[in-house]
Scaffold this active site. Structure first.
Site, PDB file in Angstrom:
ATOM      1  N   CYS A 199       0.865  -1.183   0.000  1.00  9.61           N
ATOM      2  CA  CYS A 199       0.000   0.000   0.000  1.00  9.61           C
ATOM      3  C   CYS A 199       0.898   1.228   0.000  1.00  9.61           C
ATOM      4  O   CYS A 199       1.745   1.368   0.877  1.00  9.61           O
ATOM      5  CB  CYS A 199      -0.888   0.054   1.244  1.00  9.61           C
ATOM      6  SG  CYS A 199      -1.286  -1.542   1.972  1.00  9.61           S
ATOM      7  N   GLU A 205      -7.468   9.101   1.228  1.00  7.84           N
ATOM      8  CA  GLU A 205      -6.919   8.608  -0.022  1.00  7.84           C
ATOM      9  C   GLU A 205      -8.002   8.258  -1.034  1.00  7.84           C
ATOM     10  O   GLU A 205      -9.089   7.784  -0.677  1.00  7.84           O
ATOM     11  CB  GLU A 205      -6.084   7.346   0.228  1.00  7.84           C
ATOM     12  CG  GLU A 205      -4.876   7.577   1.107  1.00  7.84           C
ATOM     13  CD  GLU A 205      -4.010   6.343   1.244  1.00  7.84           C
ATOM     14  OE1 GLU A 205      -2.779   6.524   1.385  1.00  7.84           O
ATOM     15  OE2 GLU A 205      -4.537   5.219   1.223  1.00  7.84           O
TER      16      GLU A 205
END
Length: 281
Positions: free
Chosen positions: A136, A198
């Site tokens: 990630c 995000e």
């Protein structure tokens, strides 16, 4: 007095001054870098206070916080600017300025259709020691990672970070092998200071790879089957063994992963692709 004599006299005075205990300066621990005016402002603002406020921050993570420039986007995923990783992850900026940056989450399966998970290292600034999907991170504000067509910039970034975090070489994860399945938008505080906001690209890939985790990034890795993942989720929900899952991973598990896993096993990932929708979770 000639110009040469004046120069020599000035040199003698400089050497005398520079040897004085009053003017002897400690050597800087920072390496010499060339930085843009925007980065200079970041260093001269928040960065200059890190000795006091972030004294415990790992040196590698601190460097990445200021050198990495995240891509700022609006809620339609349109690029609106860029800012340091440090500024993008401060909850005060997320809340007050609504800073939203582009990210990606890689889900790598082996030929047995087991999913590779990682436990984030203790040194990570956000969500240390939580279990999460394979990798990630963020595409950076650079030409190769800003390419919009077929999410190529994000796929380039994923290949870069798989090497950085897990030692997986580019030849083992060709960019054309990543399948972008969808996008989601989420916000999650990590602690009182840090958090995430995000627009996350969800990338799937099926490859057998050699893994050599970087201890600055990764504490532990494991491959899990569906049943193994269900047990991991059960333990996290029960608070067993202090086990925690990252919020973005849990969102994917709860909303998408099991049905997409079916497509992984059937070899029909293309049927699951939906890059038009941005799921707000």
């Amino acid at each position: 007095m000639s110009a040469a004599s004046l120069f020599n006299l000035s040199l003698i005075r400089f050497r005398s001054l520079s040897s004085s205990r009053f003017l002897r300066l400690p050597q800087s621990p920072l390496r010499s870098v060339s930085i843009s005016p925007r980065k200079f402002r970041a260093f001269s603002g928040a960065a200059m206070t890190t000795d006091a406020k972030d004294a415990g921050m790992d040196a590698v993570q601190r460097r990445l916080m200021f050198e990495d420039e995240c891509i700022l986007v609006d809620e339609t995923d349109r690029v609106v600017g860029h800012d340091s990783k440090y500024n993008c992850h401060l909850m005060e900026n997320i809340e007050a300025k609504n800073l939203l940056h582009r990210a990606f989450s890689v889900f790598l399966f082996n030929s047995n259709y087991e999913l590779l998970l990682q436990q984030r290292s203790k040194a990570k600034v956000t969500f240390p020691l939580v279990w999460t999907n394979t990798c990630c991170s963020h595409p950076l504000y650079r030409d190769s990672e800003l390419i919009e067509e077929n999410a190529l910039g994000v796929r380039n970034a994923a290949q870069r970070k798989l090497l950085d975090e897990l030692g997986i070489v580019a030849e083992d994860v060709p960019v054309e092998e990543f399948t972008p399945l969808g996008r989601m938008l989420y916000k999650a505080p990590s602690d009182g200071k840090w958090g995430e906001h995000e627009l996350d690209y969800l990338l799937f890939i099926v490859r057998d790879v050699k893994v050599e985790p970087n201890p600055d990034e990764v504490a532990e890795i494991k491959y899990v089957s569906r049943e193994g993942l269900k047990e991991l989720v059960r333990k996290a929900d029960a608070g067993e063994e202090g086990l925690k899952l990252s919020p973005w991973f849990r969102l994917v598990v709860d909303n998408f992963l099991m049905k997409w896993w079916d497509h992984v096993e059937k070899g029909t990932l293309g049927e699951a692709v939906d890059m038009k929708t941005i799921h707000k979770l």
